[in-house]
Write an enzyme that holds these catalytic residues in place. Sequence first.
Site, PDB file in Angstrom:
ATOM      1  N   SER A   1       2.409   7.029  21.639  1.00 13.64           N
ATOM      2  CA  SER A   1       1.893   7.261  20.287  1.00 13.64           C
ATOM      3  C   SER A   1       0.492   7.860  20.269  1.00 13.64           C
ATOM      4  O   SER A   1       0.126   8.521  19.298  1.00 13.64           O
ATOM      5  CB  SER A   1       1.946   5.991  19.464  1.00 13.64           C
ATOM      6  OG  SER A   1       1.147   5.026  20.058  1.00 13.64           O
TER       7      SER A   1
ATOM      8  N   HIS B   1      -4.335   5.288  19.344  1.00 16.03           N
ATOM      9  CA  HIS B   1      -4.060   6.174  18.204  1.00 16.03           C
ATOM     10  C   HIS B   1      -5.309   6.977  17.834  1.00 16.03           C
ATOM     11  O   HIS B   1      -5.252   8.189  17.648  1.00 16.03           O
ATOM     12  CB  HIS B   1      -3.625   5.349  16.987  1.00 16.03           C
ATOM     13  CG  HIS B   1      -2.318   4.646  17.185  1.00 16.03           C
ATOM     14  ND1 HIS B   1      -1.818   3.736  16.293  1.00 16.03           N
ATOM     15  CD2 HIS B   1      -1.415   4.720  18.189  1.00 16.03           C
ATOM     16  CE1 HIS B   1      -0.653   3.281  16.727  1.00 16.03           C
ATOM     17  NE2 HIS B   1      -0.391   3.867  17.887  1.00 16.03           N
TER      18      HIS B   1
END
Lengths: 265, 298
Positions: B122, B177
């Site tokens: 991610s 992230h």
Amino acid sequence: MNPTAARVLRKLPLAIVWLAVVWPFALWLLCRSDPELAVRTLLAAKRIGTQTGLGLLAVTLVLCLLYPPAPAGIRLLWSRMLLAVTSDRAPLTRAIAELEHFESAARHLEVGRLALVRNQVPLAEHHLVRAIELDDSIANAHHQLGLLRFRLTRYQEAAVSLLTALRLDPDHAFGDTLLHAGRCAFLLGDTATATRLLRDHERRHGGSRKSHLWLAETLQASGETTAATAALRYAAEPSKQRLTAEENWFRAKARAKLWGRRGGA
Amino acid sequence: MTDLRQQIDDIPVTLVILVGCITMAMLTDPFSPTSQQLREWGGLSPYLAANGEPWRLLSSGFLHGGLVHIAFNMSALMSLGPALERALGSLRFLLLYTVSLLGGSIVVCLSTPVDQPVVGASGALFGLLGALVAMNMAAGRHMLSFLDYEGPRRLLGMIGIYLLLGFLLPFISNEAHIGGLLAGFFVTLLWIRPVRTLTSLRPWRVAFAALLASLLLASIYPPVRSDTLWAASFQTTDLRRQNALRRAAAMSYFRRADVTAADVEAFYQVFILGKEPGSEPTIDPTREPVGPAPKRPK
């Protein structure tokens, strides 16, 4: 703003990135000689950073509560930052592209004017100077160059450019020439000329908060206290409409000055 | 050179990444891999990355913590990847993906406690989102003109919601992230689709390349992190320096300068041995710190 301070502020983000680049190396070097000192430095840097941030926030809040120009200054800064990222870059790039095909004073002037709007001062100066080299009878080029030099605090040169613009086109449509010529005269110590030019500006263009504040400062310097207070009162008057960030800034300054002389606003 | 680039641009990088992630899931356990398996196959542990296994910064992006994890990430990759790859070309897309993955891993190494292993793609996927924002900013008449359009506004909203979720859910590593998002945004804005400015981007390009290199080095050779300071204390015979390194390790761990001998002992017991203070120590400086189950990005 002082051009040196402006230049430093402009380079500050890049300097912060380079500081972040150097920081791990500095800690590593420090750690080789004294590991405890390295950790202490890191902890101190974190503490100082946090305290400075919180301190700045607290000082800003207190200033905003107690001193009217503080919130107005923040609004002005914010509006300038917003203008920098939201002003359309297409006209300037188009004007530069057109200039590559055919050079003329009018095209240089257009590039210089648009660059000045986008706060790209070195680019603007280059093109405005070139426009005047090609045709020194364009009043607007002298006017724009005068404003640019005024922004760079080169008041002597700014006064020459602005007065040239006034001489070339006495019935000019841009009141900023008179206003800034008057301010230049005041900053150069010629209060009589400054008063004459600023009065003329008020008579012909009505005047704004900025012009009245500058007029008030000039009148105060020449000893006309009553007239100065009247000009300040005009500049500090509340408005029914929302003022622009710059007008709001000059109004806030006028209010602070009136409080200083217990005049109220 | 151009031929080579064209040949690389013919490779479907998104598909290759997808196959790589699925293969790694099959090799570990697609349903519920254990922490041990993830660690063995290249999960990112800041401690191991700093102790001779820097490849974990990249390999962790191909590992996932279970079926839901990999399904979510691969669906995101397939919805973002092909369009971006077509727009940028495979080589640039590969560069973007790699730098984003690296950016996420670097931020994890610099900010997460050293005993927190992290897996998942991610960080790189957030880099793709950052690249989309940067491309929108560079394409308009001014930096914020993209906000006039519904699509880019939704994109920003989506990023905001994902970041909020990352802050709210404890098992999600939001550091990866944020790192990936920033890396993807800047690498696109400065190199891949540079923003049109009249001033040179060169100073910013040099500064950001140097920053990436510096932070990468700081992840692999952390200057003042407790675990590396402690490990270094076993590599010197100078008693004074050994003590200084151990005290510095405890200072770094407890985040205060006034540590006592008891604090150093507590650090050793809790952090290195994973035992309650006072239990019998066994000296093994190279042992990996004991920690909870792997944290996984979405």
